[in-house]
Design an enzyme around this catalytic site. Structure first.
Site, short mmCIF file in Angstrom:
data_model
loop_
_atom_site.label_atom_id
_atom_site.label_comp_id
_atom_site.label_asym_id
_atom_site.label_seq_id
_atom_site.Cartn_x
_atom_site.Cartn_y
_atom_site.Cartn_z
N ASP A 183 0.79 -1.37 0.00
CA ASP A 183 0.11 0.02 -0.07
C ASP A 183 0.92 1.25 -0.09
OD1 ASP A 183 0.78 -0.81 2.52
OD2 ASP A 183 -0.38 1.03 3.46
N GLU B 274 0.07 -1.03 5.61
CA GLU B 274 1.19 -0.81 6.51
C GLU B 274 1.09 0.94 7.15
OE1 GLU B 274 5.28 0.69 7.68
OE2 GLU B 274 4.06 1.43 6.22
N HIS C 54 5.83 10.45 1.82
CA HIS C 54 4.60 10.99 2.50
C HIS C 54 4.39 12.58 1.90
CE1 HIS C 54 4.29 7.79 5.72
NE2 HIS C 54 4.75 7.18 4.37
ZN LIG Z 1 6.81 2.54 3.89
#
Ligand SMILES: [Zn+2]
Length: 378
Positions: free
Chosen positions: A79, A140, A353
């Site tokens: 993911d 995760e 991210h």
């Molecule tokens: Zn990761």
């Protein structure tokens, strides 16, 4: 030895598959097919029943030439964080970025692409190796959900590598444990202009508690944060309720407990201090506390076989592998807790991210070289 073009194409294919946590069926079926094509026996565990996801964790097993060496495990996660959607990887000066309005998903698709290329090379060059097990976990990014529900009886490996951290030529042997704190404070509402003395402010109670709290970096292995505060209704009402969310982390379980206790004690002390006599009865703000352990800490010794193997392999190909202290939880925390000694290897990804996430092709090649050498020497 490494086919740079094949590796880049693999990464582009993976990045283009939308794979938010729990909605991983598309990437799972792609990976199942790809790993089968490389000679693995592939199956899924039943984790989806408890995670609510579309698919379970994927397990791929490659038989080894030798039956006596114990299997070696590689773990990656399928993911990616939001915003994913239609990711368009763009190659600029040898570095992959997203087109701008999504993450790139190099976390963890750089790791997956490197592992697939390593397996391609091992097969292409007939490199003799022991049994290899691959686990591709789900969800995760939303709290190691797949790894927490993984059926550990499906693997035999007691040593392995998670390919899932930023940077290059580093390995993480230790990562902290974290407690997630959810606190609800209930005071007493009153008209703030006419009868404030009949109210007890939940916000003021929270503020008092937080102002007394040790937060941020507590010591070299302990951190704490209040990350979210929400409450109140209007400017003219003494706020009845407020919710505070925070966390504490430490590599040392005892320090984690002490820091958590300290934070909770601050709320209790503030409630005590805010207690008022209202019309002859004592009104004390209620503090309801929920502490959840997000993940256990992990600590693999410097002289553990899995560390030695990585060092020997790196030295053989002239890589300078350094140890870095982990700051967060990853699937490796959970695998270690289940008896598979696992360290985390850097995959070359950077600024994960964020929309500026990137990974250089040369760095992916560099990591793949190490993986091939680890497989060869295992
Ligand atoms: Zn990761």
């Amino acid at each position: 030895m490494i086919n740079q073009k094949r590796l880049s194409e693999e990464f582009v294919r993976l990045a283009a598959i939308n794979s938010p946590p729990l909605k991983e069926s598309a990437i799972a079926s792609y990976l199942a097919g790809r790993l089968q094509q490389l000679g693995a026996e592939v199956c899924f565990d039943a984790a989806a029943e408890s995670t609510g996801g579309e698919v379970g964790n994927l397990v791929a097993k490659f038989a080894g030439v030798s039956k006596t060496t114990e299997p070696l495990l590689f773990s990656v996660h399928m993911d990616t964080v939001e915003p994913g959607g239609q990711v368009e990887p763009v190659l600029r000066d040898g570095v992959f970025y997203s087109a701008g309005d999504t993450v790139l998903g190099a976390d963890d698709k750089a790791g997956i692409a490197e592992l697939i290329e390593a397996l391609e090379v091992v097969r292409e060059q007939n490199i003799p190796h022991g049994a290899i097990e691959v686990v591709v976990t789900t969800a995760e990014e939303i709290g190691l959900v797949g790894a927490k529900h993984f059926d550990y009886s499906m693997i035999e490996a007691r040593r392995g590598y998670a390919l899932d951290t930023e940077g290059l030529d580093c390995m993480v042997l230790q990562a902290p444990s974290a407690n997630h704190l959810h606190i609800e404070i209930t005071g007493l509402a009153a008209h703030a202009g006419m009868v404030p003395e009949l109210g007890v402010s939940a916000i003021q109670t929270a503020a008092l508690a937080i102002s007394q709290m040790r937060l941020g970096r507590i010591d070299h292995e302990t951190t704490a944060n209040i990350g979210c505060i929400e409450g109140g209704v209007a400017g003219n009402i003494v706020p009845q309720s407020v919710t505070v969310v925070g966390e504490a982390r430490s590599h040392d379980p005892q320090k984690l407990q002490e820091q958590t206790d300290h934070m909770l004690a601050c709320f209790e002390a503030a409630a005590e201090q805010m207690t008022r006599d209202i019309n002859g009865s004592l009104v004390r703000p209620q503090v309801s506390i929920d502490v959840r352990c997000d993940f256990p800490s992990m600590s693999v010794a410097e002289d553990a076989p899995v560390v030695k193997l990585a060092r020997t392999a790196a030295a053989a190909i002239g890589h300078d592998l350094k140890v870095r202290l982990g700051g967060g939880g990853s699937d490796a925390n959970i695998f270690n807790a289940h008896g598979t000694e696992m360290i985390i290897l850097a995959t070359g990804m950077t600024r994960v991210h964020t929309h500026e996430e990137s990974v250089a092709v040369a760095d992916m090649v560099h990591v793949t070289e190490l993986l091939v050498e680890i497989i060869r020497q295992a």
